[in-house]
Design a protein around this motif. Structure first.
Motif, PDB file in Angstrom:
ATOM      1  N   ARG A 193    -136.773 -71.340-104.089  1.00 35.11           N
ATOM      2  CA  ARG A 193    -136.272 -72.227-105.295  1.00 35.11           C
ATOM      3  C   ARG A 193    -137.447 -73.111-105.200  1.00 35.11           C
ATOM      4  NH1 ARG A 193    -131.245 -72.004-102.475  1.00 35.11           N
ATOM      5  NH2 ARG A 193    -131.662 -74.148-101.475  1.00 35.11           N
ATOM      6  N   SER A 194    -138.271 -73.451-104.187  1.00 35.78           N
ATOM      7  CA  SER A 194    -139.308 -74.505-104.131  1.00 35.78           C
ATOM      8  C   SER A 194    -140.844 -73.891-105.104  1.00 35.78           C
ATOM      9  CB  SER A 194    -139.645 -74.938-102.677  1.00 35.78           C
ATOM     10  OG  SER A 194    -140.560 -74.042-102.070  1.00 35.78           O
ATOM     11  N   LEU A 195    -140.942 -72.857-105.122  1.00 30.04           N
ATOM     12  CA  LEU A 195    -142.062 -72.245-105.643  1.00 30.04           C
ATOM     13  C   LEU A 195    -142.178 -72.769-107.436  1.00 30.04           C
ATOM     14  CD1 LEU A 195    -142.193 -68.714-104.325  1.00 30.04           C
ATOM     15  CD2 LEU A 195    -143.347 -70.639-103.714  1.00 30.04           C
ATOM     16  N   PRO A 196    -141.103 -72.704-108.066  1.00 38.51           N
ATOM     17  CA  PRO A 196    -141.436 -73.423-109.349  1.00 38.51           C
ATOM     18  C   PRO A 196    -141.936 -74.862-109.433  1.00 38.51           C
ATOM     19  CG  PRO A 196    -139.420 -72.038-109.475  1.00 38.51           C
ATOM     20  CD  PRO A 196    -139.913 -72.288-107.939  1.00 38.51           C
ATOM     21  N   VAL A 197    -141.169 -75.544-108.310  1.00 41.52           N
ATOM     22  CA  VAL A 197    -141.385 -76.958-108.242  1.00 41.52           C
ATOM     23  C   VAL A 197    -142.982 -77.187-108.042  1.00 41.52           C
ATOM     24  CG1 VAL A 197    -140.895 -79.075-106.891  1.00 41.52           C
ATOM     25  CG2 VAL A 197    -139.186 -77.639-107.590  1.00 41.52           C
ATOM     26  N   LEU A 198    -143.534 -76.476-107.065  1.00 39.37           N
ATOM     27  CA  LEU A 198    -144.914 -76.634-106.521  1.00 39.37           C
ATOM     28  C   LEU A 198    -145.732 -76.139-107.662  1.00 39.37           C
ATOM     29  CD1 LEU A 198    -144.594 -75.068-102.967  1.00 39.37           C
ATOM     30  CD2 LEU A 198    -144.850 -77.415-103.544  1.00 39.37           C
ATOM     31  N   THR A 199    -145.451 -75.084-108.287  1.00 41.24           N
ATOM     32  CA  THR A 199    -146.242 -74.565-109.608  1.00 41.24           C
ATOM     33  C   THR A 199    -146.397 -75.612-110.515  1.00 41.24           C
ATOM     34  OG1 THR A 199    -145.650 -72.195-109.023  1.00 41.24           O
ATOM     35  CG2 THR A 199    -146.471 -72.734-111.119  1.00 41.24           C
ATOM     36  N   ALA A 200    -145.263 -76.260-110.894  1.00 43.24           N
ATOM     37  CA  ALA A 200    -145.520 -77.648-111.847  1.00 43.24           C
ATOM     38  C   ALA A 200    -146.253 -78.535-111.431  1.00 43.24           C
ATOM     39  CB  ALA A 200    -143.764 -78.027-112.153  1.00 43.24           C
ATOM     40  N   ALA A 201    -146.090 -79.073-109.994  1.00 46.66           N
ATOM     41  CA  ALA A 201    -146.891 -79.978-109.459  1.00 46.66           C
ATOM     42  C   ALA A 201    -148.428 -79.853-109.462  1.00 46.66           C
ATOM     43  CB  ALA A 201    -146.168 -80.376-108.065  1.00 46.66           C
ATOM     44  N   ALA A 202    -148.635 -78.519-109.226  1.00 51.58           N
ATOM     45  CA  ALA A 202    -150.063 -78.104-108.874  1.00 51.58           C
ATOM     46  C   ALA A 202    -150.340 -77.032-109.820  1.00 51.58           C
ATOM     47  CB  ALA A 202    -150.430 -78.199-107.502  1.00 51.58           C
ATOM     48  N   PRO A 203    -150.817 -77.245-111.025  1.00 50.28           N
ATOM     49  CA  PRO A 203    -151.099 -75.945-112.033  1.00 50.28           C
ATOM     50  C   PRO A 203    -151.718 -74.976-111.512  1.00 50.28           C
ATOM     51  CG  PRO A 203    -151.601 -78.217-112.973  1.00 50.28           C
ATOM     52  CD  PRO A 203    -151.502 -78.447-111.401  1.00 50.28           C
ATOM     53  N   ARG A 204    -152.712 -74.955-110.461  1.00 49.76           N
ATOM     54  CA  ARG A 204    -153.261 -73.921-110.193  1.00 49.76           C
ATOM     55  C   ARG A 204    -152.688 -72.985-108.823  1.00 49.76           C
ATOM     56  NH1 ARG A 204    -159.492 -74.992-108.948  1.00 49.76           N
ATOM     57  NH2 ARG A 204    -159.467 -72.647-108.938  1.00 49.76           N
ATOM     58  N   THR A 205    -151.362 -73.271-108.755  1.00 45.74           N
ATOM     59  CA  THR A 205    -150.789 -72.774-107.834  1.00 45.74           C
ATOM     60  C   THR A 205    -150.410 -71.320-107.980  1.00 45.74           C
ATOM     61  OG1 THR A 205    -149.594 -74.774-107.087  1.00 45.74           O
ATOM     62  CG2 THR A 205    -148.473 -72.531-106.421  1.00 45.74           C
ATOM     63  N   THR A 206    -150.587 -70.442-107.198  1.00 47.92           N
ATOM     64  CA  THR A 206    -150.040 -68.895-107.401  1.00 47.92           C
ATOM     65  C   THR A 206    -148.944 -68.757-106.557  1.00 47.92           C
ATOM     66  OG1 THR A 206    -152.559 -68.131-107.733  1.00 47.92           O
ATOM     67  CG2 THR A 206    -150.916 -66.479-106.924  1.00 47.92           C
ATOM     68  N   ALA A 207    -147.738 -68.580-107.070  1.00 46.42           N
ATOM     69  CA  ALA A 207    -146.596 -68.498-106.249  1.00 46.42           C
ATOM     70  C   ALA A 207    -146.212 -67.093-106.058  1.00 46.42           C
ATOM     71  CB  ALA A 207    -145.570 -69.127-107.089  1.00 46.42           C
ATOM     72  N   ARG A 208    -146.023 -66.586-104.640  1.00 47.59           N
ATOM     73  CA  ARG A 208    -145.585 -65.124-104.467  1.00 47.59           C
ATOM     74  C   ARG A 208    -144.574 -65.339-103.440  1.00 47.59           C
ATOM     75  NH1 ARG A 208    -148.261 -64.400-108.193  1.00 47.59           N
ATOM     76  NH2 ARG A 208    -149.988 -63.117-108.631  1.00 47.59           N
ATOM     77  N   ILE A 209    -143.878 -64.015-103.407  1.00 49.80           N
ATOM     78  CA  ILE A 209    -142.722 -63.762-102.313  1.00 49.80           C
ATOM     79  C   ILE A 209    -143.031 -62.870-101.715  1.00 49.80           C
ATOM     80  CG2 ILE A 209    -140.446 -63.081-102.395  1.00 49.80           C
ATOM     81  CD1 ILE A 209    -140.499 -65.468-103.917  1.00 49.80           C
ATOM     82  N   ALA A 210    -143.075 -62.942-100.352  1.00 53.06           N
ATOM     83  CA  ALA A 210    -143.174 -62.006 -99.085  1.00 53.06           C
ATOM     84  C   ALA A 210    -141.653 -61.141 -99.197  1.00 53.06           C
ATOM     85  CB  ALA A 210    -143.342 -62.571 -97.765  1.00 53.06           C
TER      86      ALA A 210
END
Length: 103
Positions: A51-68
């Motif tokens: 659930r935190s991944l979209p928050v991080l992506t919104a806060a830092a636009p160059r975030t690459t979000a992935r799931i293990a």
């Protein structure tokens, strides 16, 4: 295993307090000022981190979000090879193809 022994030694009230802080949501203060690339990976079975991944992506636009896939919160211990390969790939300018895209 030393990790398990240490985890079992933590008092329940301490574990509760740590968990509440870690799972509170949000992004670290000042993250928006970071302009470099950021890889955020959550274990598939760790709902709070996913659930935190979209928050991080919104806060830092160059975030690459992935799931293990199939992993929990401590996926770096569950699959040491995947974790190390993920770091090697990221440091080499790529994303390990075994990581799933976050939606």
């Amino acid at each position: 295993m030393r990790y398990v022994a240490h985890g079992a030694s933590v008092r329940p009230e301490t574990a509760k307090a740590v968990n509440a802080e870690v799972c509170a949501g949000g992004a670290p203060a000042g993250l928006a000022r970071y302009t470099g690339p950021l890889l955020a990976v959550a274990g598939e079975r760790d709902a709070a981190s996913v659930r935190s991944l979209p928050v991080l992506t919104a806060a830092a636009p160059r975030t690459t979000a992935r799931i293990a896939p199939g992993m929990h919160h401590i996926w770096n211990i569950e699959d040491v090879d995947l974790f190390n390969d993920t770091l090697r790939a990221w440091l080499g300018g790529e994303v390990d193809p075994r990581l799933a895209a976050a939606t």
